[in-house]
Design a protein around this motif. Structure first.
Motif, PDB file in Angstrom:
ATOM      1  N   LYS A 101       4.930 -13.541  -2.464  1.00  0.00           N
ATOM      2  CA  LYS A 101       3.549 -13.407  -2.019  1.00  0.00           C
ATOM      3  C   LYS A 101       3.282 -12.341  -1.080  1.00  0.00           C
ATOM      4  CE  LYS A 101       3.325 -18.789  -2.417  1.00  0.00           C
ATOM      5  NZ  LYS A 101       4.253 -20.023  -1.449  1.00  0.00           N
ATOM      6  N   LEU A 102       4.910 -11.792  -0.284  1.00  0.00           N
ATOM      7  CA  LEU A 102       4.787 -10.768   0.848  1.00  0.00           C
ATOM      8  C   LEU A 102       4.183  -9.326   0.081  1.00  0.00           C
ATOM      9  CD1 LEU A 102       5.437  -9.465   3.349  1.00  0.00           C
ATOM     10  CD2 LEU A 102       7.328  -8.964   2.644  1.00  0.00           C
ATOM     11  N   GLU A 103       4.558  -8.687  -1.382  1.00  0.00           N
ATOM     12  CA  GLU A 103       4.036  -8.149  -2.102  1.00  0.00           C
ATOM     13  C   GLU A 103       2.769  -8.006  -2.599  1.00  0.00           C
ATOM     14  OE1 GLU A 103       5.402  -5.400  -3.924  1.00  0.00           O
ATOM     15  OE2 GLU A 103       7.413  -5.491  -3.095  1.00  0.00           O
ATOM     16  N   GLU A 104       2.239  -9.536  -2.756  1.00  0.00           N
ATOM     17  CA  GLU A 104       1.070  -9.395  -3.133  1.00  0.00           C
ATOM     18  C   GLU A 104      -0.161  -9.196  -2.081  1.00  0.00           C
ATOM     19  OE1 GLU A 104       0.685 -13.325  -4.931  1.00  0.00           O
ATOM     20  OE2 GLU A 104       1.332 -12.674  -6.443  1.00  0.00           O
ATOM     21  N   ALA A 105       0.364 -10.215  -0.737  1.00  0.00           N
ATOM     22  CA  ALA A 105      -0.124  -9.356   0.649  1.00  0.00           C
ATOM     23  C   ALA A 105      -0.671  -8.105   0.964  1.00  0.00           C
ATOM     24  CB  ALA A 105       0.352 -10.925   1.701  1.00  0.00           C
ATOM     25  N   ALA A 106       0.551  -7.393   0.847  1.00  0.00           N
ATOM     26  CA  ALA A 106       0.936  -6.338   1.091  1.00  0.00           C
ATOM     27  C   ALA A 106      -0.030  -5.059   0.184  1.00  0.00           C
ATOM     28  CB  ALA A 106       1.793  -5.285   1.410  1.00  0.00           C
ATOM     29  N   ALA A 107      -0.342  -5.103  -0.863  1.00  0.00           N
ATOM     30  CA  ALA A 107      -0.598  -4.917  -1.973  1.00  0.00           C
ATOM     31  C   ALA A 107      -1.757  -3.760  -1.256  1.00  0.00           C
ATOM     32  CB  ALA A 107      -0.658  -5.102  -3.574  1.00  0.00           C
ATOM     33  N   GLU A 108      -2.371  -4.826  -1.371  1.00  0.00           N
ATOM     34  CA  GLU A 108      -4.248  -4.094  -0.317  1.00  0.00           C
ATOM     35  C   GLU A 108      -4.682  -3.422   0.188  1.00  0.00           C
ATOM     36  OE1 GLU A 108      -7.818  -6.759  -1.977  1.00  0.00           O
ATOM     37  OE2 GLU A 108      -6.133  -7.828  -2.487  1.00  0.00           O
ATOM     38  N   LEU A 109      -3.374  -3.854   1.471  1.00  0.00           N
ATOM     39  CA  LEU A 109      -3.019  -3.009   2.170  1.00  0.00           C
ATOM     40  C   LEU A 109      -3.283  -1.210   2.677  1.00  0.00           C
ATOM     41  CD1 LEU A 109      -1.501  -5.966   4.569  1.00  0.00           C
ATOM     42  CD2 LEU A 109      -4.194  -5.372   4.257  1.00  0.00           C
ATOM     43  N   PRO A 110      -4.394  -0.838   2.496  1.00  0.00           N
ATOM     44  CA  PRO A 110      -3.582   0.968   3.174  1.00  0.00           C
ATOM     45  C   PRO A 110      -2.635   1.115   3.383  1.00  0.00           C
ATOM     46  CG  PRO A 110      -6.172   0.034   2.860  1.00  0.00           C
ATOM     47  CD  PRO A 110      -5.637  -0.391   3.411  1.00  0.00           C
ATOM     48  N   ALA A 111      -2.149   0.687   4.331  1.00  0.00           N
ATOM     49  CA  ALA A 111      -0.812   1.245   4.898  1.00  0.00           C
ATOM     50  C   ALA A 111       0.232   0.927   4.445  1.00  0.00           C
ATOM     51  CB  ALA A 111      -0.706   0.162   6.770  1.00  0.00           C
ATOM     52  N   PHE A 112       0.311   0.345   3.433  1.00  0.00           N
ATOM     53  CA  PHE A 112       1.263  -0.056   2.488  1.00  0.00           C
ATOM     54  C   PHE A 112       1.048   0.829   1.570  1.00  0.00           C
ATOM     55  CE2 PHE A 112       1.348  -3.501   4.868  1.00  0.00           C
ATOM     56  CZ  PHE A 112       2.875  -2.985   5.470  1.00  0.00           C
ATOM     57  N   HIS A 113       0.170   1.462   1.678  1.00  0.00           N
ATOM     58  CA  HIS A 113       0.148   2.983  -0.117  1.00  0.00           C
ATOM     59  C   HIS A 113       1.110   3.786  -0.045  1.00  0.00           C
ATOM     60  CE1 HIS A 113      -4.506   1.214  -1.010  1.00  0.00           C
ATOM     61  NE2 HIS A 113      -3.490   0.042  -1.046  1.00  0.00           N
ATOM     62  N   SER A 114       1.107   4.528   1.496  1.00  0.00           N
ATOM     63  CA  SER A 114       1.931   5.120   1.688  1.00  0.00           C
ATOM     64  C   SER A 114       3.364   5.071   1.214  1.00  0.00           C
ATOM     65  CB  SER A 114       1.824   6.016   3.093  1.00  0.00           C
ATOM     66  OG  SER A 114       1.871   5.213   3.617  1.00  0.00           O
ATOM     67  N   VAL A 115       4.015   3.701   1.000  1.00  0.00           N
ATOM     68  CA  VAL A 115       5.288   3.656   0.960  1.00  0.00           C
ATOM     69  C   VAL A 115       5.907   3.073  -0.550  1.00  0.00           C
ATOM     70  CG1 VAL A 115       6.053   3.715   3.207  1.00  0.00           C
ATOM     71  CG2 VAL A 115       5.220   1.600   2.233  1.00  0.00           C
ATOM     72  N   ALA A 116       4.824   2.377  -1.394  1.00  0.00           N
ATOM     73  CA  ALA A 116       4.780   2.049  -2.562  1.00  0.00           C
ATOM     74  C   ALA A 116       5.406   3.158  -3.826  1.00  0.00           C
ATOM     75  CB  ALA A 116       2.993   1.827  -2.823  1.00  0.00           C
ATOM     76  N   THR A 117       6.682   2.059  -4.634  1.00  0.00           N
ATOM     77  CA  THR A 117       6.500   3.084  -5.689  1.00  0.00           C
ATOM     78  C   THR A 117       5.914   3.418  -6.076  1.00  0.00           C
ATOM     79  OG1 THR A 117       9.188   1.237  -5.008  1.00  0.00           O
ATOM     80  CG2 THR A 117       8.880   2.637  -7.318  1.00  0.00           C
ATOM     81  N   GLN A 118       5.039   2.228  -6.810  1.00  0.00           N
ATOM     82  CA  GLN A 118       3.765   2.493  -7.828  1.00  0.00           C
ATOM     83  C   GLN A 118       2.829   2.729  -7.225  1.00  0.00           C
ATOM     84  OE1 GLN A 118       5.737  -0.054 -11.301  1.00  0.00           O
ATOM     85  NE2 GLN A 118       5.145   1.801 -12.279  1.00  0.00           N
ATOM     86  N   LEU A 119       1.195   3.217  -7.879  1.00  0.00           N
ATOM     87  CA  LEU A 119       0.632   2.607  -7.460  1.00  0.00           C
ATOM     88  C   LEU A 119      -1.038   2.394  -8.219  1.00  0.00           C
ATOM     89  CD1 LEU A 119      -0.099   5.975  -4.321  1.00  0.00           C
ATOM     90  CD2 LEU A 119      -0.048   4.103  -3.608  1.00  0.00           C
ATOM     91  N   HIS A 120      -1.551   1.132  -8.245  1.00  0.00           N
ATOM     92  CA  HIS A 120      -2.214   0.824  -9.185  1.00  0.00           C
ATOM     93  C   HIS A 120      -3.655   1.191  -8.939  1.00  0.00           C
ATOM     94  CE1 HIS A 120      -4.352  -2.421 -11.312  1.00  0.00           C
ATOM     95  NE2 HIS A 120      -4.206  -1.455 -12.669  1.00  0.00           N
ATOM     96  N   VAL A 121      -4.161   2.328  -9.609  1.00  0.00           N
ATOM     97  CA  VAL A 121      -5.906   1.891  -9.537  1.00  0.00           C
ATOM     98  C   VAL A 121      -6.845   1.364 -10.458  1.00  0.00           C
ATOM     99  CG1 VAL A 121      -7.764   3.684  -9.009  1.00  0.00           C
ATOM    100  CG2 VAL A 121      -5.198   4.480  -7.967  1.00  0.00           C
ATOM    101  N   LEU A 122      -7.799   0.876 -10.258  1.00  0.00           N
ATOM    102  CA  LEU A 122      -8.967   0.010 -10.948  1.00  0.00           C
ATOM    103  C   LEU A 122     -10.363   1.101 -10.816  1.00  0.00           C
ATOM    104  CD1 LEU A 122      -8.839  -2.491 -12.684  1.00  0.00           C
ATOM    105  CD2 LEU A 122      -9.992  -3.440 -11.409  1.00  0.00           C
ATOM    106  N   GLY A 123     -10.799   1.765 -12.232  1.00  0.00           N
ATOM    107  CA  GLY A 123     -12.029   2.460 -11.779  1.00  0.00           C
ATOM    108  C   GLY A 123     -12.497   1.924 -13.215  1.00  0.00           C
TER     109      GLY A 123
END
Length: 265
Positions: free
Chosen positions: A226-248
């Motif tokens: 639940k914590l992962e899901e909550a943080a996933a969309e917040l730009p502040a946490f993109h810079s420390v994520a192990t992986q990045l997912h982009v939907l084009g």
């Protein structure tokens, strides 16, 4: 939901799977077809391909490894979806030697850009495989997550090297050839002619939390998910994520999906 066959792996796949499943559902409504044509480049043993096939879609997996494709065939058979999963040997560079140009509703490009010689070409080929209205799911290693992990492990020089290196590598022993920032990935997607529909950070905390804690503490796995899901969309946490997912999305996809939603109502 993550792949029900691999519950412990859900920490690594849950966020991406939720986004992907929503995109598939929207495409089903927009097209009026219950079964979509999906291309999984670098899909390996079917971590995503098999769950997608279980939803009723037809999946073509392109991977350079014969061993991975053999494992894919076995996994698809065990899941009862062998008739909807096809594995072919190939890579992103020669994608159209084995896959149809402009023949897919959804293309998955997960864990590919780190290893190809030219990431721009890799994304362009993935986009060229899409139908005029389609969706690209792009997953790649994040620079910030690697820097943070090396620093927390006490390898400060390696963390600094990864931060300064143009490919985000922390040293000669680094098994990952290339890492990306969220900005770099969105630029690649937009340069290939797609609209960025969403960006998510993946495994923001999962790789930093001791596994023994998750396995032994009651309710810890669910709380961490639940914590992962909550943080996933917040730009502040993109810079420390192990992986990045982009939907084009192709330029007409959003409008078509919205129209499909209205029609459904």
């Amino acid at each position: 939901m993550s792949d029900p066959m691999r519950p412990r792996a859900s920490l690594r796949t849950a966020v991406v799977w939720e986004v992907l499943q929503d995109a598939l559902d929207r495409r089903v409504k927009a097209t009026g077809r219950e079964s979509l044509d999906v291309l999984d480049t670098g899909g390996g043993s079917g971590n995503f391909a098999v769950p997608v096939a279980r939803l009723g879609h037809r999946v073509t997996v392109v991977d350079p490894s014969p061993n991975a494709l053999f494992a894919l065939e076995r996994r698809a058979a065990e899941a009862g979806v062998a008739d909807r999963v096809k594995g072919v040997q190939g890579d992103a560079h020669g994608l159209f030697d084995v896959a149809e140009r402009g023949g897919y509703d959804v293309v998955l490009c997960h864990g590919v850009l780190e290893y190809v010689d030219d990431p721009s070409e890799g994304v362009r080929n993935a986009v060229a495989a899409l139908r005029p209205e389609g969706v690209l799911s792009l997953l790649a290693a994040g620079l910030g997550g690697a820097v943070l992990a090396r620093a927390l492990a006490g390898h400060f020089k390696e963390a600094r090297q990864a931060l300064d290196d143009p490919n985000g590598r922390w040293g000669a022993g680094d098994p990952v050839p290339r890492r990306f920032t969220a900005e770099q990935l969105t630029e690649l997607v937009e340069a290939a002619g797609l609209r960025v529909g969403a960006v998510h950070g993946v495994r923001v905390f999962a790789d930093l939390v001791p596994g023994v804690l998750v396995d032994t503490e009651p309710g810890a796995l669910e709380a961490l998910l639940k914590l992962e899901e909550a943080a996933a969309e917040l730009p502040a946490f993109h810079s420390v994520a192990t992986q990045l997912h982009v939907l084009g999305e192709t330029q007409g996809t959003a409008e078509t999906d919205e129209a499909g939603g209205v029609a459904e109502a």
